[in-house]
Design a protein around this motif. Structure first.
Motif, PDB file in Angstrom:
ATOM      1  N   ALA A  54       0.802  -1.393   0.056  1.00  0.00           N
ATOM      2  CA  ALA A  54      -0.013   0.147  -0.167  1.00  0.00           C
ATOM      3  C   ALA A  54       1.008   1.184  -0.068  1.00  0.00           C
ATOM      4  CB  ALA A  54      -0.979   0.052   0.891  1.00  0.00           C
ATOM      5  N   VAL A  55       2.045   1.189   0.631  1.00  0.00           N
ATOM      6  CA  VAL A  55       2.884   2.283   0.799  1.00  0.00           C
ATOM      7  C   VAL A  55       3.480   2.551  -0.739  1.00  0.00           C
ATOM      8  CG1 VAL A  55       5.008   3.127   1.434  1.00  0.00           C
ATOM      9  CG2 VAL A  55       3.471   2.311   3.155  1.00  0.00           C
TER      10      VAL A  55
ATOM     11  N   VAL B 165       2.893   9.570   6.173  1.00  0.00           N
ATOM     12  CA  VAL B 165       2.772   8.934   7.646  1.00  0.00           C
ATOM     13  C   VAL B 165       1.939   7.579   7.592  1.00  0.00           C
ATOM     14  CG1 VAL B 165       2.022   9.103   9.841  1.00  0.00           C
ATOM     15  CG2 VAL B 165       2.683  11.167   8.665  1.00  0.00           C
ATOM     16  N   VAL B 166       2.415   6.560   8.005  1.00  0.00           N
ATOM     17  CA  VAL B 166       1.654   5.308   8.306  1.00  0.00           C
ATOM     18  C   VAL B 166       1.653   5.009   9.686  1.00  0.00           C
ATOM     19  CG1 VAL B 166       2.013   2.827   7.993  1.00  0.00           C
ATOM     20  CG2 VAL B 166       3.066   4.503   6.122  1.00  0.00           C
ATOM     21  N   LEU B 167       0.219   4.532  10.080  1.00  0.00           N
ATOM     22  CA  LEU B 167       0.056   4.141  11.452  1.00  0.00           C
ATOM     23  C   LEU B 167      -0.082   2.770  11.022  1.00  0.00           C
ATOM     24  CD1 LEU B 167      -3.187   6.083  12.133  1.00  0.00           C
ATOM     25  CD2 LEU B 167      -0.898   6.501  13.319  1.00  0.00           C
ATOM     26  N   MET B 168       1.017   2.065  12.051  1.00  0.00           N
ATOM     27  CA  MET B 168       1.151   0.822  11.974  1.00  0.00           C
ATOM     28  C   MET B 168       0.976  -0.136  13.238  1.00  0.00           C
ATOM     29  SD  MET B 168       2.823  -1.702   9.893  1.00  0.00           S
ATOM     30  CE  MET B 168       4.312  -0.536   8.799  1.00  0.00           C
ATOM     31  N   ASP B 169       0.206  -1.137  13.317  1.00  0.00           N
ATOM     32  CA  ASP B 169       0.042  -2.120  14.316  1.00  0.00           C
ATOM     33  C   ASP B 169       1.188  -3.137  14.477  1.00  0.00           C
ATOM     34  OD1 ASP B 169      -1.100  -3.441  16.441  1.00  0.00           O
ATOM     35  OD2 ASP B 169      -3.125  -3.642  15.586  1.00  0.00           O
ATOM     36  N   ILE B 170       1.404  -3.400  15.548  1.00  0.00           N
ATOM     37  CA  ILE B 170       2.472  -4.575  15.790  1.00  0.00           C
ATOM     38  C   ILE B 170       2.078  -5.830  15.437  1.00  0.00           C
ATOM     39  CG2 ILE B 170       3.757  -5.626  17.719  1.00  0.00           C
ATOM     40  CD1 ILE B 170       4.321  -3.060  18.794  1.00  0.00           C
ATOM     41  N   ARG B 171       1.096  -6.358  16.070  1.00  0.00           N
ATOM     42  CA  ARG B 171       0.743  -7.692  15.731  1.00  0.00           C
ATOM     43  C   ARG B 171      -0.232  -7.834  14.445  1.00  0.00           C
ATOM     44  NH1 ARG B 171       0.125 -11.039  21.436  1.00  0.00           N
ATOM     45  NH2 ARG B 171       2.288 -10.630  22.278  1.00  0.00           N
ATOM     46  N   MET B 172       0.149  -8.252  13.469  1.00  0.00           N
ATOM     47  CA  MET B 172      -0.331  -8.473  12.341  1.00  0.00           C
ATOM     48  C   MET B 172      -0.148  -9.901  11.703  1.00  0.00           C
ATOM     49  SD  MET B 172      -0.506  -4.653  10.583  1.00  0.00           S
ATOM     50  CE  MET B 172       1.274  -4.573  10.499  1.00  0.00           C
TER      51      MET B 172
ATOM     52  N   ARG C  34      11.599  -2.573   7.224  1.00  0.00           N
ATOM     53  CA  ARG C  34      11.574  -2.521   5.714  1.00  0.00           C
ATOM     54  C   ARG C  34      11.381  -1.099   5.191  1.00  0.00           C
ATOM     55  NH1 ARG C  34       8.853  -8.584   4.651  1.00  0.00           N
ATOM     56  NH2 ARG C  34      10.709  -9.693   5.532  1.00  0.00           N
ATOM     57  N   LEU C  35      10.332  -0.465   5.617  1.00  0.00           N
ATOM     58  CA  LEU C  35       9.768   0.692   5.143  1.00  0.00           C
ATOM     59  C   LEU C  35      10.725   1.985   5.343  1.00  0.00           C
ATOM     60  CD1 LEU C  35       6.031   0.697   5.880  1.00  0.00           C
ATOM     61  CD2 LEU C  35       7.405   0.656   3.555  1.00  0.00           C
ATOM     62  N   ARG C  36      11.528   1.717   6.557  1.00  0.00           N
ATOM     63  CA  ARG C  36      12.398   3.084   7.064  1.00  0.00           C
ATOM     64  C   ARG C  36      13.813   2.719   6.203  1.00  0.00           C
ATOM     65  NH1 ARG C  36      10.932   7.410   8.402  1.00  0.00           N
ATOM     66  NH2 ARG C  36      12.958   7.804   9.255  1.00  0.00           N
ATOM     67  N   ARG C  37      13.988   1.600   5.812  1.00  0.00           N
ATOM     68  CA  ARG C  37      15.198   1.466   5.059  1.00  0.00           C
ATOM     69  C   ARG C  37      15.276   2.078   3.635  1.00  0.00           C
ATOM     70  NH1 ARG C  37      15.196  -4.371   5.846  1.00  0.00           N
ATOM     71  NH2 ARG C  37      16.094  -4.602   8.137  1.00  0.00           N
ATOM     72  N   ARG C  38      14.128   2.528   3.126  1.00  0.00           N
ATOM     73  CA  ARG C  38      13.923   3.040   1.749  1.00  0.00           C
ATOM     74  C   ARG C  38      14.301   4.343   1.643  1.00  0.00           C
ATOM     75  NH1 ARG C  38       8.342   0.330  -0.580  1.00  0.00           N
ATOM     76  NH2 ARG C  38       8.906  -1.604   0.059  1.00  0.00           N
ATOM     77  N   HIS C  39      14.647   4.712   0.465  1.00  0.00           N
ATOM     78  CA  HIS C  39      14.858   6.105   0.123  1.00  0.00           C
ATOM     79  C   HIS C  39      13.436   6.919   0.027  1.00  0.00           C
ATOM     80  CE1 HIS C  39      16.536   9.792  -1.740  1.00  0.00           C
ATOM     81  NE2 HIS C  39      15.712   9.548  -2.791  1.00  0.00           N
ATOM     82  N   ARG C  40      13.511   7.826   1.107  1.00  0.00           N
ATOM     83  CA  ARG C  40      12.464   8.857   1.332  1.00  0.00           C
ATOM     84  C   ARG C  40      11.303   8.086   1.959  1.00  0.00           C
ATOM     85  NH1 ARG C  40      11.656  13.295  -3.432  1.00  0.00           N
ATOM     86  NH2 ARG C  40      13.387  14.633  -2.798  1.00  0.00           N
TER      87      ARG C  40
ATOM     88  N   LEU D 178      21.511   6.727  11.813  1.00  0.00           N
ATOM     89  CA  LEU D 178      20.123   6.580  12.347  1.00  0.00           C
ATOM     90  C   LEU D 178      19.052   7.147  11.327  1.00  0.00           C
ATOM     91  CD1 LEU D 178      21.111   7.721  15.966  1.00  0.00           C
ATOM     92  CD2 LEU D 178      20.843   5.131  14.933  1.00  0.00           C
ATOM     93  N   ASP D 179      17.918   6.887  11.400  1.00  0.00           N
ATOM     94  CA  ASP D 179      16.807   7.410  10.612  1.00  0.00           C
ATOM     95  C   ASP D 179      16.140   8.553  11.444  1.00  0.00           C
ATOM     96  OD1 ASP D 179      16.853   5.300   8.917  1.00  0.00           O
ATOM     97  OD2 ASP D 179      15.957   4.038  10.473  1.00  0.00           O
ATOM     98  N   ASN D 180      15.828   8.842  12.595  1.00  0.00           N
ATOM     99  CA  ASN D 180      15.133   9.852  12.971  1.00  0.00           C
ATOM    100  C   ASN D 180      15.745  10.488  14.511  1.00  0.00           C
ATOM    101  OD1 ASN D 180      13.889   8.144  15.020  1.00  0.00           O
ATOM    102  ND2 ASN D 180      12.733   7.092  13.494  1.00  0.00           N
ATOM    103  N   ARG D 181      15.144  11.518  14.960  1.00  0.00           N
ATOM    104  CA  ARG D 181      15.459  12.071  16.060  1.00  0.00           C
ATOM    105  C   ARG D 181      15.362  11.292  17.398  1.00  0.00           C
ATOM    106  NH1 ARG D 181      15.169  17.978  15.074  1.00  0.00           N
ATOM    107  NH2 ARG D 181      14.741  18.375  17.251  1.00  0.00           N
TER     108      ARG D 181
END
Length: 199
Positions: A27-28, A35-42, A53-59, A183-186
């Motif tokens: 979907a991304v 912004v993505v709202l992500m549940d842990i248990r799916m 996986r998503l945070r490793r991507r460019h932008r 690192l990816d973020n603050r």
């Protein structure tokens, strides 16, 4: 219910939904959300793995973990995977929409209860002091000042005022810090600062 609430919030448009982590990644790719709202248990790919996986991507999109599972392990794993926020599903709807806007603007967002427990967790040393200290050693003294301010929860404007520099310069420092520390973020910067006992 959450989709209806968020889609009606000012400045927020829901572009897609997914029932599991693999579908979320697809979907991304299709919708390119901010912004993505992500549940842990799916089913299948869980939310932590999908976040990594998503945070490793460019932008990559900013990611808020929104879940009923708030154990210390889940919180720390989600943040280390690159999540920009961690909210519990009992968070009031208006606070969830505020969190979406804050994270979209580059500011981390944690539920108050999660913040307290996270501070206790990092104070006990999730990453060894020696490892964190070695990683932080690559920073210049000025970059360490910025890292300390980030760990204290300061915004870019507050850091600029406190350290007598422009907001543009602060943003450049933050960008260099993320690159140097891989690192990816603050939020991850703040975790490392706690582990390295900069506070």
């Amino acid at each position: 219910m959450l989709t209806l609430m968020l889609d009606g919030a000012d400045g927020i448009v829901v572009v897609g939904e997914a029932a599991d982590g693999a579908a979320a990644i697809t979907a991304v790719d299709r919708h390119l959300p901010d912004v993505v709202l992500m549940d842990i248990r799916m089913p299948g790919v869980n939310g932590i793995t999908a976040t990594e996986r998503l945070r490793r991507r460019h932008r990559p999109p900013e990611i808020i973990v929104l879940t009923t599972f708030d154990t210390d392990e889940h919180v720390v794993r989600a943040l280390r995977a690159g999540a920009n926020g961690f909210l519990l599903k009992d968070t009031p709807p208006e606070q969830i929409s505020q969190a979406v806007r804050a994270v979209a603007a580059g500011n981390p967002m944690l539920s108050p209860g999660v913040t307290r427990r996270l501070m206790q967790r990092v104070a006990s040393g999730a990453e060894s002091y020696e490892q964190a200290h070695e990683r932080l050693a690559v920073l210049t003294p000025r970059e360490r000042d910025v890292v300390l301010a980030i760990a204290q929860g300061r915004s870019n404007a507050e850091i600029a005022s406190e350290l007598l520099m422009s907001v543009t310069t602060v943003k450049a420092h933050v960008s260099h810090i993320l690159t140097k520390l891989d690192l990816d973020n603050r939020t991850q910067v703040a975790l490392l600062a706690h582990d390295g006992r900069l506070l």
